[in-house]
Design an enzyme around this catalytic site. Structure first.
Site, PDB file in Angstrom:
ATOM      1  CD1 TRP A   2      46.318  15.872  64.294  1.00 16.41           C
ATOM      2  CD2 TRP A   2      44.603  15.351  65.606  1.00 16.41           C
ATOM      3  NE1 TRP A   2      45.535  14.962  63.628  1.00 16.41           N
ATOM      4  CE2 TRP A   2      44.474  14.634  64.412  1.00 16.41           C
ATOM      5  CE3 TRP A   2      43.629  15.192  66.597  1.00 16.41           C
ATOM      6  CZ2 TRP A   2      43.419  13.749  64.167  1.00 16.41           C
ATOM      7  CZ3 TRP A   2      42.579  14.324  66.362  1.00 16.41           C
ATOM      8  CH2 TRP A   2      42.483  13.614  65.156  1.00 16.41           C
ATOM      9  CG  HIS A   3      42.158  16.699  69.737  1.00 12.63           C
ATOM     10  ND1 HIS A   3      43.360  16.148  70.082  1.00 12.63           N
ATOM     11  CD2 HIS A   3      41.271  15.680  69.728  1.00 12.63           C
ATOM     12  CE1 HIS A   3      43.199  14.859  70.290  1.00 12.63           C
ATOM     13  NE2 HIS A   3      41.952  14.533  70.075  1.00 12.63           N
ATOM     14  N   GLY A   4      42.286  20.842  67.579  1.00 17.95           N
ATOM     15  CA  GLY A   4      41.624  22.067  67.143  1.00 17.95           C
ATOM     16  C   GLY A   4      42.496  23.274  67.329  1.00 17.95           C
ATOM     17  CG  PHE A  59      38.824  17.256  66.235  1.00 20.20           C
ATOM     18  CD1 PHE A  59      38.648  18.589  66.564  1.00 20.20           C
ATOM     19  CD2 PHE A  59      38.298  16.298  67.072  1.00 20.20           C
ATOM     20  CE1 PHE A  59      37.959  18.952  67.710  1.00 20.20           C
ATOM     21  CE2 PHE A  59      37.620  16.652  68.229  1.00 20.20           C
ATOM     22  CZ  PHE A  59      37.445  17.980  68.544  1.00 20.20           C
ATOM     23  CB  SER A  85      48.188  15.346  71.309  1.00 12.29           C
ATOM     24  OG  SER A  85      46.920  14.823  71.521  1.00 12.29           O
TER      25      SER A  85
END
Lengths: 325, 494
Positions: free
Chosen positions: B322-324, B494, B319
């Site tokens: 996924w954000h960066g 993102f 997770s």
């Protein structure tokens, strides 16, 4: 007749009407508040800083007018003590001659410059750029007549886009107006005669001082014609109203003072002022511009620098030296 | 095209009018054209990526529907995963992993120059990739039948309100709605407008004003003290919430007007009593995605305590990624994973004891307040990693925050210094007061929603006038207190 209209159509019509009237209500009330802001925002402004201090009607012997350099170059209590006079500073960030002119014009129309010595900041850095309203507080503190002149000036110089106008009329200074009952008493405590008195600005480190770059370096900038035009109009206004004035340029770090482009523009400005018969004081002369302790950043004096500069400048502010008028 | 732009206002008005005026059978063509135009406003070429994703998943899902044997279905799934995740990897993660690999080799004294791609990250790629993947996975699992209508499927992938920053919708929820014949509805228009205005209020009035402070202090870490970072992080926690939840609210509202219901993405996250609770309230569409398509397939909590903890940790690390593509995000995700792991162990231990108390109500209230505060503090600490540009910055900030009690004193001068980064002049005070006041209004509304007072909700749901007054007040506040010079929403990256 009404019974002929189908029920569905009449319901749609009513809904549209309902919706349009809500939209109109929103539109009118927002415009209404913007108009109120335009006419009355200056009444909610602080009385110890900006234009508010002059408009309150308190008699001043000296008025300093300029940008952040004015706010950070003088120690008013020291000056007041030495000159035995009341001094007030009107300072707005990035205030150039173009914006100084409508302020001076407005104050003289209101008879607020009678028997007052004006100390006008003459900063080469703002004289070389196009007139623009850097500090939105000026608009917020300005009475409607002055607001109109500011808008006109920005429009004449193509600085008034739709977004800018929206910002000026609607969103700018809303927070200041709403918070004024809380903020103004606090500002009255921390400001004295237009200047934040308790501010302590330490000097720069030697390393930071060594890395200063002149803001005009390599840009090939020369004095902005609009600003020079405004300066000439200031001369006329001062002469016409017999207002005593001197033009002072605060000292800048040695790197900037020795920059050929800065130097050339400064000389030119000095010539224009002298030619008009006014006194021009070069703050950098006999000032330790090489000393990093004198400056808090690339363009403003530190507490020590302020003390040295104020001491140096006090001798000029006598009626004899002030102006030929 | 940003939601907070006149371009979008014009675009949405035209699309909305046309949508209800068009014959039903052409409405999805209109939505598809509108959505592609909306996306092309950022960069025309990147529309081909969406088209590519759409084509891959449409045909893979049709293939899965046609060939029933498991092995062939698996091959179609692999093709879809490779296509979608491959795109995501190339555009978002290639440089990060390439540099990480280069760093490892360099630390082992192996000379290696890591290659780098000079590609601009397509807006919202993580969102639409996950959305389209969920469809393929659902078809693979047999949870839904493949969509036959290509236009409806393409609209599902690219539907403009949620295209660039979610909510990440499920095909089982969103796609059937494009088959429906929607009529204009006044009460839905009102609810949609309330949601849109509430979203704009959160974005333009709270997030963008708080951003003034946050960007200044986080932009020059060396220049500011610990006290600035304490306030900066607190403001960032509302900035990011209002920025993202504001976008979601606008997206849900615009879809609502057009008769499409989208899932709730935020549910008052700062009222959470645990980190686990926080993730049930924050970015719900993503956390449920990870739960359904990663955590449960990994085994969830069915394979023993150790595996449950490891699965949780892995989901949160992914997770974060996924954000960066940055270590700061991975650590942020990892911290949440560790916190949830500790929380579940703590709950397990506490469940063995049976506490009984006479004055139960007071105990329940104070425990809830304590848990909310503790969760809020922990989340804020993790935001430091999320907001910092690098790990070095994050650690420097923590060091400064640790020394705050020594540098801060309770007097006017210290307070002026603390709030100065807002505007760098005395207007900082009015900025500070208004931002705090609006955050308090926001949390009061959240508290009312949390309590679900029956009388309030009766009026809110049954009458039109409370909604009209709310819209009116919100427009007023947005016009006079909003900031209109912001360039983007945080979650676009993102």
């Amino acid at each position: 007749m009404i019974s002929v209209i189908p029920k569905k159509t009449s319901r749609r019509f009513l809904l549209t009407l309902y919706f349009v009237s809500i939209l109109l209500l929103i539109l009118f009330s927002c415009v209404g508040v913007a108009v109120l802001k335009f006419y009355f925002s200056h009444l909610t402004g602080p009385k110890q800083t900006g234009l508010g201090g002059v408009l309150s009607g308190v008699k001043n012997d000296y008025i300093l007018l300029g940008s952040s350099h004015t706010a950070l170059s003088y120690q008013l209590p020291e000056m007041e003590k030495s000159l035995d006079a009341r001094i007030y500073a009107i300072s707005y960030n990035g205030l150039s001659f173009s914006l100084m002119y409508p302020i001076l014009q407005f104050l003289s129309e209101k008879d607020l410059l009678k028997n007052v010595h004006i100390i006008i900041e003459c900063y080469t850095g703002t004289a070389v750029i196009k007139p623009n309203l850097q500090d939105i507080r000026l608009y917020y503190h300005a009475p409607p007549a002055l607001k109109k002149r500011i808008i006109k000036l920005l429009a004449d110089n193509n600085q008034l886009t739709k977004a800018n106008l929206y910002h000026l009329l609607f969103s700018s200074s809303s927070k200041d107006i709403v918070c004024s009952p809380i903020v103004n008493p606090i500002l009255d405590k921390i400001f004295c005669h237009g200047i934040q008195t308790h501010i302590n600005s330490p000097g720069m480190s030697q390393n930071d001082f060594a890395t200063i770059i002149s803001p005009v370096k390599g840009k090939g900038l020369c004095l902005d014609p609009q600003n020079i035009n405004a300066l000439n109009r200031i001369f006329k206004l001062l002469v016409k109203n017999k207002i005593q004035a001197v033009f002072v340029e605060s000292p800048m770090p040695a790197v900037i003072e020795s920059d050929p482009s800065y130097k050339q523009n400064k000389e030119e400005l000095k010539k224009i002022i002298s030619k008009a018969g006014f006194i021009y004081i070069d703050g950098a002369k006999n000032f330790p511009v090489n000393d990093h302790n004198m400056f808090m950043d690339a363009g403003h004096l530190s507490s020590t620098g302020r003390h040295v500069f104020t001491k140096k400048i006090i001798k000029y502010f006598t009626p004899v030296n002030a102006s030929p008028y | 095209m940003l939601f907070n732009s006149t371009d979008f206002l014009i675009f949405f008005t035209i699309i909305c009018f046309a949508y209800f005026l068009f014959p039903v059978k052409y409405r999805n063509y209109l939505l598809l054209a509108g959505s592609y135009y909306f996306y092309m406003c950022w960069k025309v070429e990147y529309v081909f990526l969406i088209v590519f994703s759409t084509l891959i998943d449409y045909f893979c899902a049709r293939g899965m529907g046609k060939y029933k044997d498991k092995k062939t279905k698996k091959w179609f799934l692999i093709a879809s995963l490779t296509g979608n995740l491959g795109l995501l990897f190339i555009f978002k993660y290639f440089n990060f992993f390439s540099h990480a690999f280069g760093d490892i080799l360099n630390n082992l004294n192996v000379a290696y120059e890591s290659p780098a791609l000079k590609l601009l990250l397509p807006v919202g790629i993580s969102f639409y990739t996950f959305q389209t993947l969920s469809y393929t996975l659902d078809v693979y699992r047999g949870e839904r039948k493949p969509e036959k209508d290509f236009v409806i499927f393409a609209v599902y992938v690219s539907y403009f309100p949620q295209l660039v920053a979610g909510p990440i919708e499920r095909s089982t929820h969103l796609m059937p709605q494009f088959h429906r014949h929607v009529k204009f509805n006044f009460s839905r228009l009102l609810i949609g407008l309330v949601l849109i205005m509430w979203g704009f209020f959160m974005k333009l009035v709270i997030a963008d004003n708080a951003a003034e402070y946050v960007n200044t202090v986080y932009g020059s870490v060396n220049q500011y003290d610990g006290q600035h970072f304490v306030l900066g992080t607190l403001l960032f926690c509302y900035q990011i919430f209002c920025d993202f939840a504001g976008y979601s609210s606008i997206a849900i509202g615009t879809a609502k007007i057009m008769g499409i219901d989208m899932m709730q993405n935020f549910r008052r996250p700062y009222f959470a009593r645990s980190i686990q609770g926080f993730w049930r309230r924050w970015h719900i569409s993503l956390s449920t995605w990870f739960k359904d398509y990663l955590y449960i397939p990994l085994g969830g909590n069915r394979r023993g305590r150790l595996m449950t903890l490891l699965n949780t940790l892995l989901v949160f690390l992914v997770s974060g990624l996924w954000h960066g593509a940055n270590w700061t995000f991975i650590i942020w995700g990892g911290l949440h994973g560790v916190a949830i792991t500790i929380e579940s162990l703590y709950k397990k231990i506490m469940s063995r004891f049976n506490f009984k108390c006479k004055d139960a109500k007071l105990i329940i209230w104070s425990t809830a307040a304590f848990e909310i505060c503790l969760t809020f503090i922990l989340i804020n600490l993790s935001w430091v990693f999320f907001r910092s540009a690098s790990l070095d910055d994050a650690f420097a900030i923590f060091k400064k925050i640790y020394h705050t009690p020594q540098t801060f004193s309770f007097n006017l001068s210290s307070f002026s210094n603390l709030i100065l980064p807002f505007t760098k002049d005395y207007r900082s005070l009015s900025f500070f007061i208004t931002v705090i006041a609006f955050i308090m209004i926001l949390e009061t509304v959240h508290l009312i929603q949390e309590k679900e007072h029956p009388l309030f909700f009766h009026y809110w749901r049954s009458k039109a006038w409370p909604k009209i007054i709310t819209i009116y007040l919100l427009i007023f506040v947005i016009i006079f207190f909003g900031k209109f010079d912001s360039n983007s929403f945080i979650y676009f990256q993102f």
